[in-house]
Motif scaffolding. Sequence first.
Motif, PDB file in Angstrom:
ATOM      1  N   LEU A 195       0.730  -1.357   0.047  1.00 19.66           N
ATOM      2  CA  LEU A 195       0.007  -0.034  -0.140  1.00 19.66           C
ATOM      3  C   LEU A 195       0.787   1.292  -0.100  1.00 19.66           C
ATOM      4  O   LEU A 195       0.252   2.369  -0.452  1.00 19.66           O
ATOM      5  N   GLY A 196       2.163   1.127   0.545  1.00 23.84           N
ATOM      6  CA  GLY A 196       3.150   2.274   0.502  1.00 23.84           C
ATOM      7  C   GLY A 196       2.927   3.175   1.696  1.00 23.84           C
ATOM      8  O   GLY A 196       3.700   4.375   1.513  1.00 23.84           O
ATOM      9  N   VAL A 197       2.344   2.948   2.868  1.00 22.56           N
ATOM     10  CA  VAL A 197       2.275   3.603   3.725  1.00 22.56           C
ATOM     11  C   VAL A 197       3.520   3.766   4.815  1.00 22.56           C
ATOM     12  O   VAL A 197       4.329   2.803   4.377  1.00 22.56           O
ATOM     13  N   PRO A 198       3.884   4.863   5.226  1.00 23.28           N
ATOM     14  CA  PRO A 198       4.835   4.944   6.250  1.00 23.28           C
ATOM     15  C   PRO A 198       4.883   4.018   7.199  1.00 23.28           C
ATOM     16  O   PRO A 198       4.032   4.116   8.151  1.00 23.28           O
ATOM     17  N   LEU A 199       5.718   3.064   7.348  1.00 26.47           N
ATOM     18  CA  LEU A 199       5.476   1.694   8.331  1.00 26.47           C
ATOM     19  C   LEU A 199       6.781   1.640   9.209  1.00 26.47           C
ATOM     20  O   LEU A 199       7.946   1.909   8.899  1.00 26.47           O
ATOM     21  N   MET A 200       6.375   1.053  10.396  1.00 25.72           N
ATOM     22  CA  MET A 200       7.451   0.678  11.489  1.00 25.72           C
ATOM     23  C   MET A 200       7.098  -0.645  11.919  1.00 25.72           C
ATOM     24  O   MET A 200       5.663  -0.790  12.137  1.00 25.72           O
ATOM     25  N   ILE A 201       7.663  -1.459  12.242  1.00 25.36           N
ATOM     26  CA  ILE A 201       7.593  -2.779  12.785  1.00 25.36           C
ATOM     27  C   ILE A 201       7.866  -2.746  14.415  1.00 25.36           C
ATOM     28  O   ILE A 201       9.008  -2.675  14.349  1.00 25.36           O
ATOM     29  N   ALA A 202       6.854  -3.161  15.169  1.00 24.53           N
ATOM     30  CA  ALA A 202       7.198  -3.230  16.590  1.00 24.53           C
ATOM     31  C   ALA A 202       7.169  -4.890  16.910  1.00 24.53           C
ATOM     32  O   ALA A 202       6.326  -5.634  16.799  1.00 24.53           O
ATOM     33  N   LEU A 203       8.443  -5.265  16.804  1.00 28.05           N
ATOM     34  CA  LEU A 203       8.829  -6.711  16.819  1.00 28.05           C
ATOM     35  C   LEU A 203       8.568  -7.425  18.294  1.00 28.05           C
ATOM     36  O   LEU A 203       9.405  -7.284  19.396  1.00 28.05           O
ATOM     37  N   ASN A 204       7.226  -7.530  18.502  1.00 30.26           N
ATOM     38  CA  ASN A 204       7.003  -7.947  20.218  1.00 30.26           C
ATOM     39  C   ASN A 204       7.182  -9.426  20.433  1.00 30.26           C
ATOM     40  O   ASN A 204       7.201 -10.215  19.576  1.00 30.26           O
ATOM     41  N   MET A 205       7.332  -9.815  21.850  1.00 27.90           N
ATOM     42  CA  MET A 205       7.197 -10.872  22.357  1.00 27.90           C
ATOM     43  C   MET A 205       8.609 -11.686  21.768  1.00 27.90           C
ATOM     44  O   MET A 205       8.684 -12.898  21.572  1.00 27.90           O
ATOM     45  N   MET A 206       9.708 -10.955  22.165  1.00 34.21           N
ATOM     46  CA  MET A 206      11.210 -11.381  21.854  1.00 34.21           C
ATOM     47  C   MET A 206      11.169 -12.414  22.811  1.00 34.21           C
ATOM     48  O   MET A 206      11.907 -13.545  22.425  1.00 34.21           O
ATOM     49  N   ASP A 207      10.935 -12.234  24.052  1.00 31.06           N
ATOM     50  CA  ASP A 207      11.083 -13.310  25.102  1.00 31.06           C
ATOM     51  C   ASP A 207      10.418 -14.641  24.628  1.00 31.06           C
ATOM     52  O   ASP A 207      11.079 -15.524  24.944  1.00 31.06           O
ATOM     53  N   ASP A 245      10.747   6.704  20.676  1.00 29.67           N
ATOM     54  CA  ASP A 245      11.909   7.474  20.337  1.00 29.67           C
ATOM     55  C   ASP A 245      11.836   7.330  18.649  1.00 29.67           C
ATOM     56  O   ASP A 245      12.063   8.412  18.025  1.00 29.67           O
ATOM     57  N   LYS A 246      11.905   6.140  18.374  1.00 31.52           N
ATOM     58  CA  LYS A 246      11.777   6.007  16.913  1.00 31.52           C
ATOM     59  C   LYS A 246      10.539   6.547  16.391  1.00 31.52           C
ATOM     60  O   LYS A 246      10.623   6.894  15.028  1.00 31.52           O
ATOM     61  N   ILE A 247       9.552   6.170  16.830  1.00 31.55           N
ATOM     62  CA  ILE A 247       8.153   7.189  16.294  1.00 31.55           C
ATOM     63  C   ILE A 247       8.277   8.602  16.087  1.00 31.55           C
ATOM     64  O   ILE A 247       8.142   9.207  15.011  1.00 31.55           O
ATOM     65  N   VAL A 248       9.075   9.289  17.166  1.00 27.80           N
ATOM     66  CA  VAL A 248       9.230  10.661  16.941  1.00 27.80           C
ATOM     67  C   VAL A 248      10.160  10.822  15.773  1.00 27.80           C
ATOM     68  O   VAL A 248      10.039  11.836  15.000  1.00 27.80           O
ATOM     69  N   GLU A 249      11.185  10.031  15.851  1.00 22.73           N
ATOM     70  CA  GLU A 249      12.270  10.294  14.873  1.00 22.73           C
ATOM     71  C   GLU A 249      11.877  10.058  13.217  1.00 22.73           C
ATOM     72  O   GLU A 249      12.105  10.906  12.571  1.00 22.73           O
ATOM     73  N   PHE A 250      11.040   8.953  13.181  1.00 25.62           N
ATOM     74  CA  PHE A 250      10.688   8.258  12.088  1.00 25.62           C
ATOM     75  C   PHE A 250       9.446   9.038  11.557  1.00 25.62           C
ATOM     76  O   PHE A 250       9.259   9.466  10.578  1.00 25.62           O
ATOM     77  N   GLY A 251       8.467   9.324  12.450  1.00 25.99           N
ATOM     78  CA  GLY A 251       7.155   9.859  12.274  1.00 25.99           C
ATOM     79  C   GLY A 251       7.278  11.452  11.843  1.00 25.99           C
ATOM     80  O   GLY A 251       6.395  11.881  10.981  1.00 25.99           O
ATOM     81  N   THR A 252       8.373  12.330  12.286  1.00 24.63           N
ATOM     82  CA  THR A 252       8.467  13.488  11.793  1.00 24.63           C
ATOM     83  C   THR A 252       9.025  13.811  10.487  1.00 24.63           C
ATOM     84  O   THR A 252       9.121  15.036  10.050  1.00 24.63           O
ATOM     85  N   GLN A 253       9.557  12.456   9.969  1.00 24.16           N
ATOM     86  CA  GLN A 253       9.989  12.989   8.420  1.00 24.16           C
ATOM     87  C   GLN A 253       9.038  12.750   7.470  1.00 24.16           C
ATOM     88  O   GLN A 253       8.196  11.887   7.540  1.00 24.16           O
ATOM     89  N   SER A 254       9.047  13.758   6.656  1.00 22.83           N
ATOM     90  CA  SER A 254       7.709  13.769   5.696  1.00 22.83           C
ATOM     91  C   SER A 254       8.284  12.435   4.677  1.00 22.83           C
ATOM     92  O   SER A 254       9.127  12.719   3.693  1.00 22.83           O
ATOM     93  N   LYS A 255       7.621  11.641   4.613  1.00 27.88           N
ATOM     94  CA  LYS A 255       7.761  10.620   3.630  1.00 27.88           C
ATOM     95  C   LYS A 255       6.510  10.254   2.855  1.00 27.88           C
ATOM     96  O   LYS A 255       5.185  10.273   3.046  1.00 27.88           O
ATOM     97  N   GLU A 256       6.719  10.266   1.514  1.00 29.69           N
ATOM     98  CA  GLU A 256       5.686   9.977   0.483  1.00 29.69           C
ATOM     99  C   GLU A 256       5.381   8.601   0.602  1.00 29.69           C
ATOM    100  O   GLU A 256       5.913   7.665   0.985  1.00 29.69           O
ATOM    101  N   TRP A 257       4.168   8.207   0.349  1.00 38.15           N
ATOM    102  CA  TRP A 257       3.713   6.873  -0.010  1.00 38.15           C
ATOM    103  C   TRP A 257       4.475   6.139  -1.048  1.00 38.15           C
ATOM    104  O   TRP A 257       4.313   6.404  -2.345  1.00 38.15           O
TER     105      TRP A 257
END
Length: 880
Positions: A195-207, A245-257
């Motif tokens: 779809l092209g959305v600005p995406l970040m993966i939260a890799l949960n349940m590592m334990d 921290d990464k949300i603020v860093e990555f989310g404030t960058q203007s990214k096109e789809w």
Amino acid sequence: MKKVIRMREMQDNQAGIIRKVFATGEMGRRIREMGLVPDTPIQIQGRAPLKDPVAIKIRDYTLTLRNNEASYIMVEVEMPDGQQKKNAGKKLIIALSGNPNSGKTTVFNAMTGARQHIANYPGVTVEKKVGRVFHKGYEIEVVDLPGTYSLTAYSLEEIVARDFVVNERPDLVVDVVDASNLDRNLYLAVQFKELGVPLMIALNMMDLAESRGISIDPEELSRLMGVPVIPMVARSSKGIKKLLDKIVEFGTQSKEWEPTVITYGRDIDQSLAEIEDIVQSSQVADGKYPSRWLAIKCLEGDSQILGFLENEPEPGPKIEKICSRTTKHLMATLEEEPEGIIADYRYGYIAGVTKKCLRRKIESRLNLSDHIDRILTNRILGPVIMILVLYGIYSITFYVSEAPVNWLGSLFDLLKQGIALVIPAGNLQSLIVSGVIDGMGGVLGFVPLIMFMFLAIAVMEDSGYMARVAYMLDRVLRWFGLHGNSVMALIVSGGISGGCAVPGVMATRTLRDPKERIATLLVVPFMNCGAKLPVYAVLIAAFFPHNRAQMLFILTLLSWGFALFAAKVIRATVLKGPKTPFVMELPPYRAPTIKGLLIHTWERTWQYIKKAGTVILGISIVLWAMMTFPGLSKEQIRTFSDRTSGLRKAFLTAPHVKNFVKSPRELESLNSLYFQYRRARQPMKTKTRTVLERNPLFPLVQTATMIEKARSWPEMPQKELVAVARRYLQLQKGLKGIAVQKQEATLNRTVAGWIGRGLEWVTRPLGFDYRVNIALVGGFAAKEIVISTLGTAYSLGETDPEAAGSLSDRLKSDPRWDPLLAFTFLVFTMLYVPCFATVIIMSKESSWRWAAFSIGFNLVVAYMIALVIAQGGRLLGLGG
């Protein structure tokens, strides 16, 4: 410093130069026709009062644009240091997505804590959870999307999640991925990439992944997927700060789809290219979706996208022809539909990713969940353990909540006593005591019981055992014509006592087959929702005090039995049809977090309290008015007053009474002392007893209490004292009889009394009188009203508000009530009409025709079963 941002992010009076417009279709044409083309200077003049739309100065004129459309336009602006600091407090909108059971809710709770609220998405009844968190000067609004496995329009939840991302265009989508089940969870992430959305993966349940011998390289996964990857263990809040921290860093960058292109083989890729050309030259979906992604959905048979095509007379038939041709060709050559091939290629893409970033230390080891399932889902032990777990929940719930429920009951009794002392007898006192305190208090008094039940349900859900219950019951439900996924709707509605039929009805959306969905929807109200628990608690405490857990357990089994047989009847008559296949995920077992349990329990309990404080309070007052007016005439009031005065006068003039009670004033003092002594708890405190013993009338009260307790004439040397005490007890019995007659006469001359009496010819075979009828009519508005109405009906006309006692005590002492009538009433309350809120939701989820059918069907079923219980019990000699 120059920076390219979305136009919607620009501040008032800020100027800039348009660098790119990435809207296509009709929206793109409309934007460009208004002069919003690259290299054009613009300035933001201001915004509407609700911050949407925005006014833009371009060339020598002003135009307005909605924020949704402004998000498609990239503008280069000057960002001096001071301006950057000024924008440090701006808002980011984050969409939180993920598969069910991926820990998405745990991540949401860990991020937002108590700063969250629940609403609904516009136009639908899907629940919308929104939370806020402040981090590094930014206000981050986190929208918790419904849990989905894909972005294909199979269910309403998937449509809602997709529409929010496409229409609202959040700054960032955070996809919560279960690290212990990476292959399946990345399927949704791949669709977001397409779809092209600005995406970040939260890799949960590592334990959990590590405990299963799975080792994942987050940096390599990030490189292969092309998106930031944050490893975390949300249940212990590990990684939450790094995620923010990464949300603020990555989310404030203007990214096109930027849609990712995945190849699906020569045949499908060729068809995709043809459809993509048609989409780019047409107005399909108004240009909101990337053209290739739209083409993929056409081949997948996405119902929403195909609906868009129906509104396009020119490109629609062309695209439909390509899809039909491709399907026929693939079926002839590969015996597979395009949707299946596309899914295979996606999983192939994922397999290539996981092969390079994932290692299994022990390939053939059974994980802990598998070991546990060998016991908990065993063919023989599983159902036995499930029944023991449910029975244990009820036993613990009643045991733990008993003291808090008693404390609240005592608090409401003290409140009534205080009101009686401050406000003189009359309609105002009756309104507050009978309408408000007895009405709403009868519901709020059971908040501890409801809360502990909700806590037990949260433990089962968060631990993963609830899904096992559904798994074990699937075979049973199938025989009764329901789908395995119907289990969750029934459980949510109160299959484990304490749910609610409203979300239960909404949970039926997961059922694809409309007949199975309607059948489930119709039997959901038979479950023991939290609103019925106060009714059960009052009657069980009054008539089955030594078997409380057993009775609630029996009522749970009965509700399931009645619901399943009703479903069988419905599926065999009005909703005949084949059964659909059952596919369900069994999530791994997890230890629930204290924070998560508290949030889930409080959310549900607070909804119950709000209902009691708003809807139930209002209805209680209305029903009080209906049970109070027009009331007795002056002549009737005078008649009862004369009878009461006659009894008191006869007592004062009886032989030997003058030696102890000399005047009406002393009689009032005697009454007050008598009720105080009866209320005193045993063993009585020495100080309290000393105060009472100082009263010269105490020997008379003590003797009367002894006679009342022994139910005989004790051998005492003070013959006169015993005789007067016995006469006093006869006086109290006579006054109570007159009060009961006055109460009945008063109710008979009220609006509610007329309704209740009018229904008696129907309910008489069940043993219900007019007061029960009034309560049942009120219960149509909300089942909690049943108890509040009974509390009002049985508190009106009390001779002494201080001695009224609990509703359980009043019902137990009423000669009309016995265990058979109580059990009949319990079953009828369980089965009869859904509450008004449930009926409204039913109509929205199906139609008014089915909602009306539910009212009639449930009422007939409840009456017939209650009639069998009442008449059968009497034939067996069980009635009073």
